[in-house]
Enzyme design. Structure first.
Site, short mmCIF file in Angstrom:
data_model
loop_
_atom_site.label_atom_id
_atom_site.label_comp_id
_atom_site.label_asym_id
_atom_site.label_seq_id
_atom_site.Cartn_x
_atom_site.Cartn_y
_atom_site.Cartn_z
N MET A 1 0.85 -1.18 0.00
CA MET A 1 0.00 0.00 0.00
C MET A 1 0.88 1.23 0.00
O MET A 1 1.98 1.21 0.53
CB MET A 1 -0.89 -0.02 1.24
CG MET A 1 -2.15 0.84 1.13
SD MET A 1 -1.90 2.60 1.42
CE MET A 1 -1.35 2.64 3.11
N CYS A 2 0.39 2.29 -0.62
CA CYS A 2 1.21 3.50 -0.64
C CYS A 2 0.35 4.72 -0.96
O CYS A 2 -0.83 4.62 -1.26
CB CYS A 2 2.36 3.38 -1.64
SG CYS A 2 1.82 3.17 -3.34
N GLY A 3 1.00 5.86 -0.88
CA GLY A 3 0.39 7.10 -1.34
C GLY A 3 0.98 7.43 -2.69
O GLY A 3 2.21 7.48 -2.84
N HIS A 50 4.98 6.97 -2.04
CA HIS A 50 5.36 6.84 -0.64
C HIS A 50 4.86 5.48 -0.18
O HIS A 50 3.65 5.26 -0.05
CB HIS A 50 4.76 7.99 0.18
CG HIS A 50 5.07 9.33 -0.43
ND1 HIS A 50 6.11 10.13 0.01
CD2 HIS A 50 4.51 9.99 -1.48
CE1 HIS A 50 6.16 11.23 -0.73
NE2 HIS A 50 5.19 11.16 -1.64
N ASN A 74 -0.88 1.38 -5.99
CA ASN A 74 -1.40 1.36 -4.62
C ASN A 74 -2.40 0.22 -4.56
O ASN A 74 -3.61 0.41 -4.72
CB ASN A 74 -2.07 2.69 -4.29
CG ASN A 74 -2.70 2.69 -2.92
OD1 ASN A 74 -2.29 1.94 -2.03
ND2 ASN A 74 -3.71 3.52 -2.73
#
Length: 611
Positions: A1-3, A50, A74
């Site tokens: 998962m990320c931004g 991120h 993501n």
């Protein structure tokens, strides 16, 4: 998962992005941050990612392959693509995309993936920019267009600016994926999206495009792709059949049933095949979401009961109880499971003369378990309904598996802290949604996911913060199994046909009403929301069943709604929680009592708009 973040500009002017947005993105992905710029003939892109490390080796993003393609991913691949143990699914998706030679191959690849995703993909050959969300919209993706500098921004999370137009940011509709021809955009001096819609059975392409056009940023336009290509859904269509001879009128409407009577009524129902099948698919869905997770132990020291990899948003209600019971099947017995239970401070009731005291009016009569707890306590400002049912649910889980360490985290929130964190963080995360309901649920979920509170040890409280990176949430159960009071109203007025239409609408709008917001709110803590009830196999199975197998709203509250799930809980040994009536989070946690009680859930929330 990320931004993930991407800005496309059709001018040579440098783009300055909001530092608040950057901070929100960084909190989503605390393990790696990186930017990659791309310059075309008359356009420029900035890709920023991120990463929250969840699987395989840490793979920094944006990931750029040998052909120059760039991926922001993501998501999670739970099935559909082969991902070996130790492999990172972002790297796997990137490699597979590089091998795609046509739009149809890209769509086939995305269609095969079981799991949540939001992505942005720069396809160097042809100079295309692809982006979109999965079928249910389980990962947030927002867009906006700044006409002054001709800049399109795509991001996992935006920011609310007080006094500015609230429609500036909008959620990318989870109705398909989109492609921008960057060369054509440069020549035209404007941004146009080609739409590749999901193949929604029963919904026309024109209605799909109409829904998308309502959310297209001002200054951009969208058109159906000329080839007529579509994504293939992994979810089977909803069973629309109507029973021939089942009582269409609600009975027991004004009757109050004791817990024992509800248990006996539930025991009289037999749907063993459906129950066993639901347990099988839901158990698999939970397994895929709780296994092979990293623990927050960096120095290879032995695990302690404080080191959990999985937490459950936990009210003690049937949805969260079943998730906890199934997680117990698939998480090693020596690992703890965190049960996150949030409560907002109640005002102490005023003392009254006994002679002047009127009996309380109960819209919903207390259950036996709630009454037992309430009778044995003095007033506590955090003894909200969800705290009471949560403690009762904890006892059931402890009886089911006494060897497991169940960390029941009591998360107690004062009005002062609520107001402070809403202003600093939550108003930005809930944005662009802005109703009273979004405020209540967004705040409750944010504090619950933070996981900072107390656990009880030897009759005393010990400060505790959950270390779990994965948070299981029960969203999707009510929408598919007629758990809301509005489902009873629709059934009463329009029978099974109206109920089916209501359920179809619920699942169709879940991306825009719930999932994007919840993803943004939970991920702000560097944690990942996972939704087992929205697993593709679970939804397909529930969609295949006729509505009367899932719910019988001629039966009283506590049995009729989510009937199949109640029978499932009973089969799993969760007898007490199997007959708890549905209680919305904003009421169970009592956050709604902290604010203006005369507000309607659909009203615009001034606390968010002026935050």
């Amino acid at each position: 998962m990320c931004g993930i973040f991407c800005v496309l500009t059709l001018s040579s002017a440098p783009f300055e992005w909001d530092k608040t947005v950057y901070e929100h993105l960084r909190r989503r992905g605390p393990n790696s941050s990186q930017d990659v710029p791309v310059k075309g003939a008359c356009y420029q892109c900035l890709f920023s990612a991120h990463v929250l490390h969840m699987r395989g080796f840490l793979t920094p993003q944006p990931i750029q392959d040998s052909a120059g393609n760039i991926l922001l991913w993501n998501g999670e691949v739970f099935e559909g693509l082969p991902v070996k143990p130790g492999e990172n699914d972002t790297a796997v998706v990137s490699q597979r995309l590089m091998s795609c030679n046509s739009s149809s191959e890209i769509l086939a690849l995305l269609s095969a993936i079981h799991g949540p995703w939001g992505f942005v993909y720069y396809q160097k050959a042809g100079e295309y920019l692809w982006f979109g969300r999965d079928y249910f919209g389980r990962r947030s993706l927002l867009w906006k267009f700044d006409a002054e500098v001709k800049a399109l921004t795509l991001t996992s999370v935006g920011a609310h600016v007080s006094g500015h137009d609230q429609s500036n940011w909008q959620e990318v509709p989870a109705a398909g994926v989109y492609r921008i021809d960057l060369k054509a955009a440069t020549e035209a001096g404007s941004v146009s999206f080609e739409i590749y819609p999901w193949d929604h059975a029963g919904n026309s392409i024109s209605s799909c495009i109409e829904a998308i056009l309502e959310s297209v940023p001002s200054g951009c336009n969208a058109v159906m792709n000329q080839s007529g290509l579509k994504l293939t859904s992994l979810v089977c269509p909803l069973n629309m059949s109507i029973p021939e001879s089942i009582n269409e009128t609600e009975i027991h409407t004004n009757s109050h049933f004791s817990g024992k009577e509800l248990e006996e009524l539930l025991a009289s129902k037999e749907q063993m095949y459906e129950v066993d099948h639901l347990i099988a698919v839901l158990s698999d869905a939970v397994r895929r979401r709780v296994q092979a997770l990293p623990l927050r132990v960096q120095d290879h020291s032995p695990l302690t009961p404080d080191d959990a990899s999985v937490a459950v948003l936990f009210s003690g209600g049937i949805d969260s109880m079943i998730l906890a019971a199934l997680a117990d099947r698939h998480i090693p017995a020596h690992q703890s499971i965190d049960l996150l239970n949030v409560a907002f401070k109640l005002q102490e009731p005023r003392k009254q003369n006994k002679s002047a005291k009127k009996p309380p009016k109960h819209k919903n009569k207390p259950t036996d378990s709630e009454r037992d707890v309430a009778d044995s306590r003095t007033f506590s400002p955090f003894d909200v309904p969800d705290r009471i049912t949560g403690k009762a649910g904890l006892k059931e889980l402890q009886n089911m598996n006494p060897e497991r360490t169940w960390n029941f985290v009591e998360i107690n929130i004062s009005q002062e802290e609520l107001q402070k964190m809403r202003l600093e963080r939550i108003s930005h995360l809930v944005h662009p949604l802005c109703t009273v309901l979004d405020d209540s649920i967004g705040c409750a979920v944010w504090f619950a996911a933070r996981g900072t509170g107390y656990i009880m040890e030897d009759d005393s409280q010990r400060p505790f913060t959950s270390s779990a990176k994965v948070i299981l949430t029960g969203i999707g159960a009510d929408e598919q199994l007629a758990g809301y009071s509005r489902h009873r109203v629709r059934f009463k007025t329009s029978g099974h046909e109206g109920l089916i239409q209501e359920l179809a609408m619920e699942l169709g709008r879940i991306s825009s009403r719930n999932l994007g917001r919840d993803d943004r709110v939970i991920a702000d803590h560097g944690k990942e929301a996972r939704f087992p009830y929205l697993d593709e196999d679970v939804v397909s199975y529930l969609n295949s069943l006729p509505v009367w197998k899932k719910a019988d709203l001629s039966l009283p509250r506590g049995v009729g709604e989510k009937l199949l799930l109640r029978l499932t809980a009973k089969q799993l040994g969760l007898s007490k929680s199997a007959i708890l009536p549905k209680r919305a989070m904003q009421f169970g946690s009592r956050i709604a009592k902290m604010e203006d009680t005369h507000e309607k859930a659909s009203d615009k929330c001034t606390r968010l708009l002026t935050g």
